[in-house]
Scaffold this motif. Structure first.
Motif, PDB file in Angstrom:
ATOM      1  N   ASP A 145       0.817  -1.210   0.000  1.00  0.00           N
ATOM      2  CA  ASP A 145       0.000   0.000   0.000  1.00  0.00           C
ATOM      3  C   ASP A 145       0.853   1.263   0.000  1.00  0.00           C
ATOM      4  N   GLN A 146       1.942   1.250   0.768  1.00  0.00           N
ATOM      5  CA  GLN A 146       2.822   2.415   0.794  1.00  0.00           C
ATOM      6  C   GLN A 146       3.452   2.666  -0.576  1.00  0.00           C
ATOM      7  N   LEU A 147       3.891   1.613  -1.225  1.00  0.00           N
ATOM      8  CA  LEU A 147       4.524   1.764  -2.536  1.00  0.00           C
ATOM      9  C   LEU A 147       3.512   2.204  -3.589  1.00  0.00           C
ATOM     10  N   ALA A 148       2.310   1.680  -3.508  1.00  0.00           N
ATOM     11  CA  ALA A 148       1.263   2.103  -4.439  1.00  0.00           C
ATOM     12  C   ALA A 148       0.944   3.577  -4.266  1.00  0.00           C
ATOM     13  N   SER A 149       1.034   4.060  -3.043  1.00  0.00           N
ATOM     14  CA  SER A 149       0.670   5.455  -2.768  1.00  0.00           C
ATOM     15  C   SER A 149       1.634   6.448  -3.410  1.00  0.00           C
ATOM     16  N   VAL A 150       2.853   6.011  -3.738  1.00  0.00           N
ATOM     17  CA  VAL A 150       3.817   6.902  -4.397  1.00  0.00           C
ATOM     18  C   VAL A 150       4.018   6.530  -5.861  1.00  0.00           C
ATOM     19  N   GLY A 151       3.128   5.685  -6.399  1.00  0.00           N
ATOM     20  CA  GLY A 151       3.116   5.456  -7.832  1.00  0.00           C
ATOM     21  C   GLY A 151       4.003   4.361  -8.355  1.00  0.00           C
ATOM     22  N   MET A 152       4.426   3.433  -7.501  1.00  0.00           N
ATOM     23  CA  MET A 152       5.208   2.311  -8.012  1.00  0.00           C
ATOM     24  C   MET A 152       4.294   1.357  -8.796  1.00  0.00           C
ATOM     25  N   ASN A 153       4.869   0.664  -9.761  1.00  0.00           N
ATOM     26  CA  ASN A 153       4.079  -0.221 -10.630  1.00  0.00           C
ATOM     27  C   ASN A 153       4.374  -1.705 -10.441  1.00  0.00           C
ATOM     28  N   ILE A 154       5.582  -2.032  -9.991  1.00  0.00           N
ATOM     29  CA  ILE A 154       5.969  -3.416  -9.720  1.00  0.00           C
ATOM     30  C   ILE A 154       6.748  -3.418  -8.410  1.00  0.00           C
ATOM     31  N   VAL A 155       6.495  -4.414  -7.578  1.00  0.00           N
ATOM     32  CA  VAL A 155       7.313  -4.599  -6.382  1.00  0.00           C
ATOM     33  C   VAL A 155       7.812  -6.033  -6.372  1.00  0.00           C
ATOM     34  N   ILE A 156       9.093  -6.192  -6.057  1.00  0.00           N
ATOM     35  CA  ILE A 156       9.702  -7.519  -5.983  1.00  0.00           C
ATOM     36  C   ILE A 156      10.205  -7.795  -4.572  1.00  0.00           C
ATOM     37  N   TRP A 157      10.157  -9.067  -4.207  1.00  0.00           N
ATOM     38  CA  TRP A 157      10.811  -9.585  -3.003  1.00  0.00           C
ATOM     39  C   TRP A 157      11.784 -10.644  -3.531  1.00  0.00           C
ATOM     40  N   PRO A 158      12.956 -10.248  -3.980  1.00  0.00           N
ATOM     41  CA  PRO A 158      13.778 -11.109  -4.829  1.00  0.00           C
ATOM     42  C   PRO A 158      14.327 -12.366  -4.159  1.00  0.00           C
ATOM     43  N   VAL A 159      14.780 -12.243  -2.926  1.00  0.00           N
ATOM     44  CA  VAL A 159      15.462 -13.359  -2.267  1.00  0.00           C
ATOM     45  C   VAL A 159      14.657 -13.888  -1.084  1.00  0.00           C
ATOM     46  N   SER A 160      13.522 -13.289  -0.803  1.00  0.00           N
ATOM     47  CA  SER A 160      12.772 -13.584   0.419  1.00  0.00           C
ATOM     48  C   SER A 160      12.385 -15.048   0.549  1.00  0.00           C
ATOM     49  N   MET A 161      11.840 -15.638  -0.508  1.00  0.00           N
ATOM     50  CA  MET A 161      11.380 -17.019  -0.426  1.00  0.00           C
ATOM     51  C   MET A 161      12.557 -17.977  -0.218  1.00  0.00           C
ATOM     52  N   LEU A 162      13.682 -17.690  -0.858  1.00  0.00           N
ATOM     53  CA  LEU A 162      14.880 -18.512  -0.641  1.00  0.00           C
ATOM     54  C   LEU A 162      15.359 -18.383   0.795  1.00  0.00           C
ATOM     55  N   ARG A 163      15.359 -17.166   1.321  1.00  0.00           N
ATOM     56  CA  ARG A 163      15.816 -16.952   2.700  1.00  0.00           C
ATOM     57  C   ARG A 163      14.938 -17.716   3.690  1.00  0.00           C
ATOM     58  N   ILE A 164      13.632 -17.654   3.460  1.00  0.00           N
ATOM     59  CA  ILE A 164      12.711 -18.349   4.364  1.00  0.00           C
ATOM     60  C   ILE A 164      12.897 -19.858   4.245  1.00  0.00           C
ATOM     61  N   ALA A 165      13.029 -20.354   3.013  1.00  0.00           N
ATOM     62  CA  ALA A 165      13.215 -21.796   2.816  1.00  0.00           C
ATOM     63  C   ALA A 165      14.524 -22.283   3.429  1.00  0.00           C
ATOM     64  N   MET A 166      15.595 -21.512   3.244  1.00  0.00           N
ATOM     65  CA  MET A 166      16.889 -21.920   3.804  1.00  0.00           C
ATOM     66  C   MET A 166      16.885 -21.823   5.326  1.00  0.00           C
ATOM     67  N   GLY A 167      16.171 -20.817   5.871  1.00  0.00           N
ATOM     68  CA  GLY A 167      16.053 -20.722   7.327  1.00  0.00           C
ATOM     69  C   GLY A 167      15.333 -21.932   7.909  1.00  0.00           C
ATOM     70  N   ALA A 168      14.244 -22.354   7.238  1.00  0.00           N
ATOM     71  CA  ALA A 168      13.498 -23.526   7.691  1.00  0.00           C
ATOM     72  C   ALA A 168      14.336 -24.791   7.557  1.00  0.00           C
ATOM     73  N   THR A 169      15.102 -24.883   6.479  1.00  0.00           N
ATOM     74  CA  THR A 169      15.971 -26.054   6.282  1.00  0.00           C
ATOM     75  C   THR A 169      17.038 -26.130   7.364  1.00  0.00           C
ATOM     76  N   GLU A 170      17.613 -24.973   7.680  1.00  0.00           N
ATOM     77  CA  GLU A 170      18.634 -24.948   8.732  1.00  0.00           C
ATOM     78  C   GLU A 170      18.061 -25.410  10.068  1.00  0.00           C
ATOM     79  N   ARG A 171      16.858 -24.939  10.389  1.00  0.00           N
ATOM     80  CA  ARG A 171      16.236 -25.336  11.655  1.00  0.00           C
ATOM     81  C   ARG A 171      15.894 -26.829  11.665  1.00  0.00           C
TER      82      ARG A 171
END
Length: 299
Positions: A226-252
């Motif tokens: 919502d914050q990014l939309a409010s200033v006119g952004m058109n695409i938002v990426i979370w580039p490494v987030s899913m890998l980080r979460i998956a690797m964190g779960a694997t480590e645990r």
């Protein structure tokens, strides 16, 4: 079953139409083909393929060690597994302008819907690390012109990423963004913006779609959709987030095996077999197999 039923050309056309609507499109980063399919199942608008993820997948740092062949090949595997458009990180284009031109056509052939080319010195560094260097204006513009000239499908998105904010400041980033648009860029990726006001400054400067990078542990505050939309952004990426979460779960999980000798207490954190089978459409494969082999030959 198998791969996407939507052609690459249709994905690109539909992506361009939706991008022109002005809405903010969410592109989580896929770290493999299966995660791309999950991104689609969860209702997102697109898939992002990060160079940092592709290099990490090979056990390498994100410093320009991956090759065009490796990136295009993995991009193809991910893009063909989903009906969503996929944008890929093409680093500096893997060389000089002629290499950039070849990169565009390889990515088109791989079924991607777009890519971004950055203005770092080759070999590059991760966009949110210190010590980056950017090329001069002439070199940056030649890369984008080469990409645009090489494109065969006019709906294939040529995005220019500029890393100059971290090197020369916001004014330099705004100025370069304008010139990259003049060189033919369809969209701009202003890397390592620190505040919403900085994103807004780039928005005021150019009239093409803008991408916001919400990578963790970097230079940018983690703004909401919502914050990014409010200033006119058109695409938002979370580039490494899913890998980080998956690797964190694997480590645990590995720690749990080491400490307890079993994973019985982790079952609730796992994707159930039934959910995996649903995601990969196991039943459709089974039906196809039966339809081929359960028949009789009439004489």
């Amino acid at each position: 079953m198998l791969y996407s039923q939507t052609s690459a050309a249709d994905k690109r056309r539909l992506f361009r139409e939706r991008l022109a609507s002005g809405e903010l499109l969410r592109f989580p980063g896929a770290f493999n083909p299966l995660s791309a399919r999950l991104i689609e199942q969860k209702g997102f608008e697109g898939v992002y393929i990060s160079g940092a993820v592709l290099s990490a997948d090979l056990g390498l740092p994100d410093i320009g060690l991956t090759t065009l062949t490796e990136v295009a090949g993995r991009g193809k595997q991910i893009a063909r597994m989903t009906d969503l458009p996929a944008i890929i990180d093409a680093d500096t284009g893997f060389g000089e302008p002629m290499n950039v031109a070849r990169t565009v056509q390889e990515m088109e052939d791989a079924g991607l819907s777009g890519l971004h080319i950055e203005d770092q010195v080759n070999p590059k560094r991760c966009g949110h690390l210190d010590g980056k260097s950017v090329v001069d204006e002439s070199t940056a513009l030649r890369r984008i012109r080469a990409a645009v000239d090489a494109r065969r499908d006019p709906n294939f998105l040529i995005m220019a990423r500029t890393d100059i904010r971290a090197v020369e400041g916001l004014d330099a980033a705004v100025d370069r963004a304008k010139k990259l648009v003049d060189a033919g860029a369809d969209a701009i990726f202003p890397e390592a913006m620190r505040t919403l006001e900085e994103f807004e400054a780039v928005r005021r400067a150019v009239d093409v779609p803008l991408l916001a990078n919400m990578t963790e542990f970097g230079k940018s505050e983690l703004f909401s959709v919502d914050q990014l939309a409010s200033v006119g952004m058109n695409i938002v990426i979370w580039p490494v987030s899913m890998l980080r979460i998956a690797m964190g779960a694997t480590e645990r999980a590995l720690d749990e095996i080491e400490q307890k000798g079993h994973l019985r207490d982790k079952l609730g954190e796992m994707q159930h077999r039934a959910d995996l089978y649903d995601l990969i459409d196991y039943e459709a494969y089974n039906h196809f197999d039966n339809s081929v082999f359960t028949f009789t030959v009439t004489r």
